[in-house]
Structure formats: structure tokens, C-alpha cells
Design an enzyme around this catalytic site. Structure first.
Site, mmCIF file in Angstrom:
data_model
loop_
_atom_site.group_PDB
_atom_site.id
_atom_site.type_symbol
_atom_site.label_atom_id
_atom_site.label_comp_id
_atom_site.label_asym_id
_atom_site.label_seq_id
_atom_site.Cartn_x
_atom_site.Cartn_y
_atom_site.Cartn_z
ATOM 1 N N GLU A 1 -16.665 57.470 35.372
ATOM 2 C CA GLU A 1 -16.337 57.966 36.711
ATOM 3 C C GLU A 1 -15.721 59.357 36.637
ATOM 4 O O GLU A 1 -14.570 59.582 37.045
ATOM 5 C CB GLU A 1 -15.415 56.988 37.437
ATOM 6 C CG GLU A 1 -16.107 55.658 37.712
ATOM 7 C CD GLU A 1 -15.349 54.735 38.660
ATOM 8 O OE1 GLU A 1 -14.117 54.863 38.762
ATOM 9 O OE2 GLU A 1 -15.987 53.881 39.279
ATOM 10 N N GLU B 1 -21.429 49.381 36.905
ATOM 11 C CA GLU B 1 -20.315 48.662 37.553
ATOM 12 C C GLU B 1 -20.726 48.300 38.971
ATOM 13 O O GLU B 1 -21.271 49.132 39.693
ATOM 14 C CB GLU B 1 -19.051 49.541 37.655
ATOM 15 C CG GLU B 1 -18.312 49.731 36.367
ATOM 16 C CD GLU B 1 -16.999 50.490 36.560
ATOM 17 O OE1 GLU B 1 -16.356 50.351 37.612
ATOM 18 O OE2 GLU B 1 -16.636 51.221 35.627
#
Ligand code: BGP
Length: 479
Positions: free
Chosen positions: A182, A376
């Protein structure tokens, strides 16, 4: 039964991260890392934002990562459970500070290297592909203290040395890699994402984008090294994704949604297309930012782009320019979003929008034309253990069912997706809140927010459900 098929070698599995699962925070020579400084409770958010520099755990606070679910000592039994579900892939991260405890050591820490050797061996024994993130919210604390973390160019060299060390060591075991988890989190929770803490009066944006540049160069250098050291390996980037909707068709809302998306795409545009996008230049100019770049950076970025686009998807986001509308904000993976009246919310206020998953995947594929890897996705929820010791997590099954269905649709739309590793297949510590109570797992872990519990593992109802999904290659998920 569903009307689409998943590719034959689709990588079904789950994703965890060292910092939220391993615990054993000082075992076998490990150094302190970002998450070891994040207590539960009120102070956490401010530290994650970089507003309160701290280099040592504080007296009287509880640090959930220090023990986490002790995956460090339970990985064999945990992986056996993943294998029972039929996992084809497990995403883990390597803790940088297990390999280089201070981040700048002359020699790597053999005990740390050995831990991941053993872990990968167990995965391979069960035919589970390791998918490895080099940095999942992870910078050795010594580098934060000494250099101010990624604001300093020095980190580029140190990260490259770390990446080369692990590529060389695990070249026969690991074929799927990712650079920074991320990467866009750096703009939202700069300390959590990149170890950035700010002094009073500092220009945060300037520091964030300078640090971003360093990470982007470091990422490209890791791609280079990976390709040189491990023939046939694939290395990707990783974006906290979730498209922004305009709250209305007012062109101002639409433009703002585009800009918000670009704030995140900025990173992947560089990692995947190999150069700074033109809109970034305008942004730097408008905000009076000057990014220090070395002459060689342009070529490094251009010549070493990623092989695939890894991303997390939990929620879509919505944005508005109307001051009345923005009074009604909602949470969701820390990206500010106004409430969307058309979709539901989780217990933690995160938007639940399966269709948004299909939209996001399509947009990413349209933009980059590279394989996507969903690394995810999942629902954080509080589970109840019945007196019989069972966990009936139908809400989680429902969330996953709907999202997997939309992923199937995206594949039908022509989007190339190589795998799906849902977040937290075994309960782990929540990154944003530090809670254990916010659970994503198919496997329950007996541990609470205060760190009490036996650490026993219990299969939830979703365990059997996901096993069935994998066994049928996504064709049977309990319609
Ligand atoms: C992402 C992170 C993960 C993970 C997940 C769920 O931002 O990459 O580390 O934790 O979100 O978030 P949370 O744990 O806050 O519910």
C-alpha cells in the site's frame, strides 16, 4: 453455481504481514520496527500520522504487535491449516529488521534469514506459493531515528541491499514478490506507511513526496535486482485501491473524484509506466514542491517497471465538493470518504461495495494493461464464540461471496487477474486500530484486545466455505 470460470492456475489463498502476525518482536536478534511503536488506544492514530515522534515503546502502553498471534512460533500449525483449506498461495512479508536489525548492519542476521527459510520450506512442502512483500509497513526504527526514514536518500541504498540479500537467499523458493505494501498509505498515515514523523512547522507534503520519490526509486531498483537474481520471478507493486465516486454528477464533484484517484494512481503510474505523470508536475508546481532527483533516476524508473499490479480492495470511496455533504464522512481503510447512501457499512464503518471491486479492477486494468493480483480483500468483524466453541461467521461468508462473484465478473469483462489472497486468513492484529477484536480470519485466534487468551486456533464456519471455493476453483461458493 456461477456463470464464469477462474483461470486454471488461479492463486487462491490468504495474506498476512510480519508486523501484524509474527510477534516475537525481539526474538533471535530482531530490531525494532514501526509497528513496535504503535500502542493500542488513543495515542495510536497520532503516532501513525507522524505527529508524535517516538523511538521507543512507552511505559504503561500496550503494544499488540509485540506478541501478535505469535505466528513466529506457530507458523507450522497455521500453514497446515491453510493447506487444509487448499491454499495455492500465501502472502507474507519479511520483517526488514529481522534481516538487518538496525537496517544498516554490515552482515545480515542469520537467525532472521533462517526463520524465513524454514517458513518457505513449509509452504513449499504443501505446494503453497509464497508471495512475499519486502516492506509491509516496515522500516527498522534505527533508520527512522538516524535518517528520518524515507525522507533521506540513504534509505534507497539500504533497502536495495536488503532486497538483494533476500532475493539471493530465497531465489529458489520465492517467485512472486512485491515491493511496498500500500505504497500510497504514505500520504495518509505517513508513520505507519513509511516511518515518517514530522517536527513542528515542517512542510509535510514536501517531505512526503520526497520520501515517495525515494521509495519509487528503491522499488525500481528492487525490480531490477529481482529480475537479475531470480530468473522467471514476478515482482509487483501494491496499491491500497478503491475507486472514488463523485457524490453527484456536478462536474466539480467529478473532477475532484478524478483528482483523488490520481493521488493514489500517482505511485502506480510511476511504478508501472516508468515515469512521472504530467498531472504530478502540475501538482508539484501548485503546491510549491521541489523534489530532489538524481540524474540516473529517470532511467532507473523507466527501465524497471513492475510485472503485475498488486492491490488491496476493501471499499469504494465517495467524494463531494458540497460542504453540507462532507459533514457526513465515513471511515474505510483511512481514506476520507463521504457516506454513500447506496451501499452498506461494516461494524467499523467501512463501506461494503462489491460492485466497486469490479469497477476498481476494470479501471486498474484499463490503465495499466498488466496482470492484476488481488492481494487483500475481506471483512473485519467481531466474532462470537458459541458455548459449543463454534464461530458462525455468515456475515464474512456473505461479504466474500459477493466480492468473489464481482471478481469473476471482472474476469469476464476481460480483466486479467492472477490470484486472490484474502486478508488475514487467520485472525491477526488490525493495522489501523491495533485491535484483535477486528477479525478477518477463517481461523479464530483466542486472544483479545488486551493481549489475553490462550492463542488457540479454532476453525470458523468460513473455513469450510473457503475450502470449498478453492476446491471448485471458484465455481461453488454456496449459492
Ligand atoms: C491494509 C493493510 C493491512 C491490513 C488491512 C486491514 O491497509 O495493508 O495490513 O491490516 O488493511 O486493515 P485493518 O487491519 O486496519 O482492519
Amino acid at each position: 453455481m456461477v456463470n464464469y470460470t477462474f483461470p486454471k492456475d488461479f492463486l487462491w489463498g490468504g495474506a498476512i504481514a510480519a508486523n501484524q502476525a509474527e510477534g516475537a518482536y525481539l526474538e533471535d536478534g530482531k530490531g525494532l520496527t514501526i509497528v513496535d511503536l504503535l500502542p493500542t488506544g488513543e495515542k495510536r492514530r497520532d503516532i501513525m500520522k507522524g505527529n508524535v515522534p517516538s523511538f521507543l515503546p512507552l511505559e504503561g502502553e500496550f503494544y499488540p504487535s509485540h506478541e501478535a498471534i505469535d505466528f513466529y512460533n506457530h507458523y507450522k500449525e497455521d500453514i497446515a491449516l491453510f493447506a487444509e483449506m487448499g491454499f495455492k498461495a500465501l502472502r507474507v512479508s519479511i520483517a526488514w529488521s529481522r534481516i538487518f536489525p538496525t537496517g544498516a548492519d554490515e552482515e545480515p542476521n542469520e537467525a532472521g534469514l533462517k526463520f524465513y527459510d524454514d517458513l518457505f520450506n513449509v509452504l513449499i512442502k504443501y505446494n503453497i506459493q509464497p508471495v512475499v512483500t519486502l516492506a509491509h509497513f516496515d522500516v527498522p526504527v534505527n533508520l527512522i531515528e538516524k535518517y528520518g526514514s524515507w525522507r533521506n536518500r540513504k534509505l534507497v541504498d539500504l533497502f536495495e541491499a536488503y532486497a538483494k540479500t533476500v532475493f539471493t537467499r530465497y531465489k529458489d523458493k520465492v517467485k512472486y514478490w512485491m515491493t511496498f505494501n500500500e505504497i500510497n498509505m504514505l500520504l495518509h498515515l505517513p508513520f505507519l506507511g513509511a516511518g515518517l514523523a514530522f517536527e513542528e512547522g515542517e512542510n509535510k507534503k514536501q517531505i512526503q513526496y520526497q520520501a515517495a520519490h525515494h521509495q519509487l526509486v528503491a522499488s525500481a531498483l528492487a525490480v531490477k535486482a529481482c529480475h537479475e537474481i531470480i530468473p522467471g520471478a514476478k515482482i509487483g507493486c501494491m496499491l491500497a485501491a478503491g475507486t472514488f465516486y463523485p457524490y453527484t454528477c456536478n462536474p466539480d464533484d467529478v473532477f475532484q473524484a478524478m483528482e483523488k484517484d490520481r493521488e493514489s494512481y500517482f505511485f502506480i503510474d510511476v511504478q508501472s509506466r516508468g515515469e512521472y505523470p504530467p498531472y504530478a508536475m502540475r501538482f508539484f508546481k501548485d503546491h510549491h514542491l521541489t523534489i530532489q532527483m538524481e540524474p540516473e533516476d529517470k532511467d532507473i524508473l523507466k527501465n524497471h517497471t513492475v510485472d503485475y499490479i498488486g492491490f488491496s480492495y476493501y471499499s469504494s470511496r465517495t467524494t463531494s465538493t458540497d460542504p453540507e455533504v462532507i459533514k457526513n464522512m465515513t471511515s474505510g481503510n483511512v481514506f476520507g470518504s463521504v457516506s454513500n447512501p447506496f451501499v452498506a457499512k461494516s461494524e467499523w464503518g467501512w463501506t461494503i461495495d462489491p460492485k466497486g471491486f469490479r469497477i476498481t479492477a476494470n479501471q486498474l486494468y484499463d490503465r495499466y494493461q498488466k496482470p492484476l493480483f488481488v492481494v487483500e480483500n475481506g471483512l473485519g468483524a467481531a466474532d462470537v464464540v458459541t458455548p459449543e466453541g463454534e464461530i458462525k461467521d455468515d456475515y464474512r461468508i456473505e461479504y466474500l461471496k459477493q466480492h468473489i462473484a464481482e471478481m469473476g465478473e471482472a474476469i469476464q469483462d476481460g480483466v486479467e487477474i492472477i490470484g486472490y489472497t484474502s486478508w488475514g486468513p487467520i485472525d491477526i492484529v488490525s493495522a489501523s486500530s491495533g485491535e484483535m477484536r477486528k477479525r478477518y480470519g477463517y481461523i479464530y485466534v483466542d486472544r483479545d484486545n488486551e493481549g489475553k487468551g490462550t492463542l488457540n486456533r479454532i476453525k470458523k464456519k468460513s473455513f469450510y466455505w473457503y475450502k470449498n471455493v478453492i476446491q471448485s476453483n471458484g465455481e461453488n461458493f454456496g449459492e
